[in-house]
Scaffold this motif. Structure first.
Motif, PDB file in Angstrom:
ATOM      1  N   ALA A  49      -2.610   3.715  -6.478  1.00 19.54           N
ATOM      2  CA  ALA A  49      -2.316   5.153  -6.392  1.00 19.54           C
ATOM      3  C   ALA A  49      -2.103   5.574  -4.931  1.00 19.54           C
ATOM      4  CB  ALA A  49      -3.441   5.966  -7.018  1.00 19.54           C
ATOM      5  N   GLU A  50      -2.931   5.062  -4.019  1.00 24.28           N
ATOM      6  CA  GLU A  50      -2.778   5.373  -2.593  1.00 24.28           C
ATOM      7  C   GLU A  50      -1.437   4.857  -2.071  1.00 24.28           C
ATOM      8  OE1 GLU A  50      -6.117   3.561  -0.652  1.00 24.28           O
ATOM      9  OE2 GLU A  50      -7.552   4.954  -1.545  1.00 24.28           O
ATOM     10  N   LEU A  51      -1.115   3.627  -2.430  1.00 25.17           N
ATOM     11  CA  LEU A  51       0.142   3.030  -1.968  1.00 25.17           C
ATOM     12  C   LEU A  51       1.351   3.761  -2.541  1.00 25.17           C
ATOM     13  CD1 LEU A  51      -0.880  -0.725  -2.206  1.00 25.17           C
ATOM     14  CD2 LEU A  51      -0.340   0.531  -0.102  1.00 25.17           C
ATOM     15  N   GLN A  52       1.270   4.178  -3.791  1.00 27.34           N
ATOM     16  CA  GLN A  52       2.379   4.932  -4.389  1.00 27.34           C
ATOM     17  C   GLN A  52       2.545   6.289  -3.713  1.00 27.34           C
ATOM     18  OE1 GLN A  52       1.199   4.694  -8.521  1.00 27.34           O
ATOM     19  NE2 GLN A  52       2.728   3.104  -8.934  1.00 27.34           N
ATOM     20  N   SER A  53       1.434   6.916  -3.336  1.00 25.59           N
ATOM     21  CA  SER A  53       1.501   8.188  -2.628  1.00 25.59           C
ATOM     22  C   SER A  53       2.166   7.994  -1.262  1.00 25.59           C
ATOM     23  CB  SER A  53       0.101   8.765  -2.459  1.00 25.59           C
ATOM     24  OG  SER A  53       0.139   9.971  -1.745  1.00 25.59           O
ATOM     25  N   THR A  54       1.792   6.938  -0.587  1.00 26.96           N
ATOM     26  CA  THR A  54       2.412   6.617   0.707  1.00 26.96           C
ATOM     27  C   THR A  54       3.899   6.353   0.534  1.00 26.96           C
ATOM     28  OG1 THR A  54       0.344   5.703   1.553  1.00 26.96           O
ATOM     29  CG2 THR A  54       2.371   5.003   2.661  1.00 26.96           C
ATOM     30  N   GLN A  55       4.244   5.635  -0.510  1.00 24.21           N
ATOM     31  CA  GLN A  55       5.638   5.329  -0.785  1.00 24.21           C
ATOM     32  C   GLN A  55       6.422   6.622  -1.051  1.00 24.21           C
ATOM     33  OE1 GLN A  55       6.549   2.820  -4.256  1.00 24.21           O
ATOM     34  NE2 GLN A  55       7.015   1.185  -2.791  1.00 24.21           N
ATOM     35  N   GLN A  56       5.825   7.541  -1.774  1.00 22.33           N
ATOM     36  CA  GLN A  56       6.481   8.819  -2.057  1.00 22.33           C
ATOM     37  C   GLN A  56       6.731   9.589  -0.767  1.00 22.33           C
ATOM     38  OE1 GLN A  56       4.247  11.778  -4.314  1.00 22.33           O
ATOM     39  NE2 GLN A  56       6.109  12.265  -5.457  1.00 22.33           N
ATOM     40  N   LEU A  77       9.716   0.400   2.806  1.00 23.90           N
ATOM     41  CA  LEU A  77       9.678   0.514   1.351  1.00 23.90           C
ATOM     42  C   LEU A  77       9.462  -0.853   0.711  1.00 23.90           C
ATOM     43  CD1 LEU A  77       9.949   2.703  -0.838  1.00 23.90           C
ATOM     44  CD2 LEU A  77      12.381   2.112  -0.975  1.00 23.90           C
ATOM     45  N   HIS A  78      10.126  -1.853   1.244  1.00 26.73           N
ATOM     46  CA  HIS A  78       9.974  -3.222   0.739  1.00 26.73           C
ATOM     47  C   HIS A  78       8.524  -3.701   0.937  1.00 26.73           C
ATOM     48  CE1 HIS A  78      10.892  -7.374  -0.177  1.00 26.73           C
ATOM     49  NE2 HIS A  78      10.340  -7.715   0.954  1.00 26.73           N
ATOM     50  N   ALA A  79       7.978  -3.461   2.119  1.00 27.51           N
ATOM     51  CA  ALA A  79       6.600  -3.891   2.399  1.00 27.51           C
ATOM     52  C   ALA A  79       5.600  -3.173   1.494  1.00 27.51           C
ATOM     53  CB  ALA A  79       6.260  -3.637   3.870  1.00 27.51           C
ATOM     54  N   SER A  80       5.797  -1.875   1.286  1.00 30.30           N
ATOM     55  CA  SER A  80       4.851  -1.158   0.427  1.00 30.30           C
ATOM     56  C   SER A  80       4.997  -1.606  -1.021  1.00 30.30           C
ATOM     57  CB  SER A  80       5.033   0.358   0.552  1.00 30.30           C
ATOM     58  OG  SER A  80       6.241   0.782  -0.026  1.00 30.30           O
ATOM     59  N   GLY A  81       6.213  -1.938  -1.433  1.00 29.12           N
ATOM     60  CA  GLY A  81       6.406  -2.481  -2.784  1.00 29.12           C
ATOM     61  C   GLY A  81       5.688  -3.802  -2.967  1.00 29.12           C
TER      62      GLY A  81
END
Length: 154
Positions: free
Chosen positions: A105-112, A69-73
């Protein structure tokens, strides 16, 4: 000053600087949401009244999740900064804006997906009453991963 005294002074200075950098790095890691030491109770784990075995399983599942989560943020932040620069730079770069927006948008989808997978792992650890309590807590949290991440770190 003799060369050997100079060498010793330089070595001492380098060691002090390395110590300071290590301490700062350690503080930065702790402040940036990297996983808590395994077994350390958090506000959430106390709120859910996890047993000792549940707490260990909780932290074992939580540590890799928080790191991801930290890395994707951090990735989202990088693309957000690029988007802001593309919007407010000397000239508007619509291609860069579209690219950054799509990537965010892609990264937020992955984060979700990461969050949902983590919640499913946590569900397996909790008894029915604890699941209900966690559901109530989550409904009260602000929307977005930052509230979820903060809740796990406290």
């Amino acid at each position: 000053m003799s060369p050997s005294t100079l060498r010793r002074a330089l070595t001492f200075s380098v060691l002090i600087n390395l110590g300071v950098l290590t301490a700062l790095g350690w503080q930065k890691l702790a402040a940036n949401g990297l996983p808590m030491p395994s077994g350390a109770p958090t506000t959430l784990s106390r709120e859910l009244q996890l047993s000792t075995s549940q707490l260990q399983r909780w932290h074992d599942a939580e540590a890799p999740f928080l790191a991801q989560l930290h890395a994707s943020g951090a990735d989202i932040q990088k693309h957000r900064d690029a988007l802001i620069q593309a919007i407010f730079g000397p000239s508007v770069d619509h291609t860069l804006i579209d690219t950054a927006q799509t990537k965010i948008a892609e990264l937020q989808s992955t984060q979700q997906r990461l969050v949902i997978e983590q919640l499913l792992r946590e569900r397996k650890i909790l008894d029915p009453e604890q699941r209900e309590r966690l559901a109530q807590i989550l409904v009260q949290q602000p929307v977005g991963p930052s509230g979820f991440e903060r809740m796990h770190r406290e």
